[in-house]
Design a protein around this motif. Sequence first.
Motif: not given
Length: 435
Positions: A196-200, A235, A279, A282, A288, A307-308, A310
């Motif tokens: 969940g912590w992995m944002k675009s 990254e 994303y 991105d 993702d 990604n994004g 949890d």
Amino acid sequence: MNNARRNFIKKSTALAAATGLSAAFPNLYSIAAGHAQQKIRIGAIGINGMGWADLNAILKHPDVVCTALCDVDKNVLDKRTKELADRGIKTKGYNNYRDLLASKDVDAVVIGTPDHWHCLQMIEACQAGKDVYVEKPLGNSITECKAMVAAAKKYDRVVQVGQWQRSQQHFKDAMAFVHSGKLGKIRLVKAWAYQGWMKSIPIKPDAPVPAGVDYDLWLGPAKKRPFNPNRFHFEFRWFWDYAGGLMTDWGVHMLDYALIGMKATTPKSIMAAGGKFAYPEDAAETPDTLTTVFEFDDFNIQWEHANGIDGGPYGRNHGVAFIGNKGTLVVNRDGWEVIPEGDRMEAVPLQKKVDNGLDLHAVNFIEAVKSRDKASLNTPIEAGAHIAIFSQMGNIAYRTGKKIYWDEEKGSFNDTDADKLITASYNNGYTIPQV
């Protein structure tokens, strides 16, 4: 204070310190208190992220001293050098890892560089007579992993791969339960990482190389490109030039235990589907969202990542689930439990983790260096290579969009598109070492 009392206090203080270390790592130290022995001199290559964490875990061992640091980013090198100096640890700094490997003041190295550098640096360290603690995934391609195993064997080096969960007791206990047969026939194993912590990653223009960064040396064998901040430091994981995304970042941890639990080796087939669903616009290249199925004779192993998000299976953002006819065992870094299938077996409540896996993994490495007993390693290079190759097969299935089949005898998928991805592309005059 008389001399007798002064000597008694000194000995008592030393004994207390030794006892404290023994309590932190019970039954792991083989050196008796007060027995003088030359310390193992450690050099660290790549010290911004996990390389720094690995070094600090190793430095908790009383028989270790750090003598050298190397990073292509002078800003990072200066920062870490000062941090160690503030702790009374004097080190020599290097920009080029080959200069560190040439040092006679280094016995073993920690390699914490981006994935595309692991192969060259690990093999050259072995050639230089150094033992190695190398971050996961072991290599960035199937060919690299095989070459790295050959080098460790040829040069008779102790090589530990940074899959530190193999040193945690609760994972071992969970595997013992899986192997007991109490779950009944296991027909599906799920492994996953929902992050969940992995944002675009927003698209950024190319930029000048930051001051103090040797960008050519950072690229190494990767394709020559203008500097872009999205591809630098942490990254790099989301670009095929340097790594394999979550499949090789987290997959080598979770899928490793899927294989251990099932006592499995090479799958019959691999297929994968996913993409940039969260994303789509991105900067990242790796998917993702991904689902991968590894087929075996009478069970499947399934990998998922997202990604994004949890909210993974069983309410956990990462883990491995062994789904049997009588019940399901779920394990992750926090602990393990058994969820019964109706009244077919008794539940096992959450068995929480009891130790620090990274610290124990570091101790295991140093003890193996001291004893020269490679069989005592919790993640020997052969194990690290096997799971790295397994995860890379998942990525190859995704990138080709095909169901692929590995021919162990030929070392090939017998498919032109898939076989092109067996070996990483080396550029800028670099070649995979011939071992």
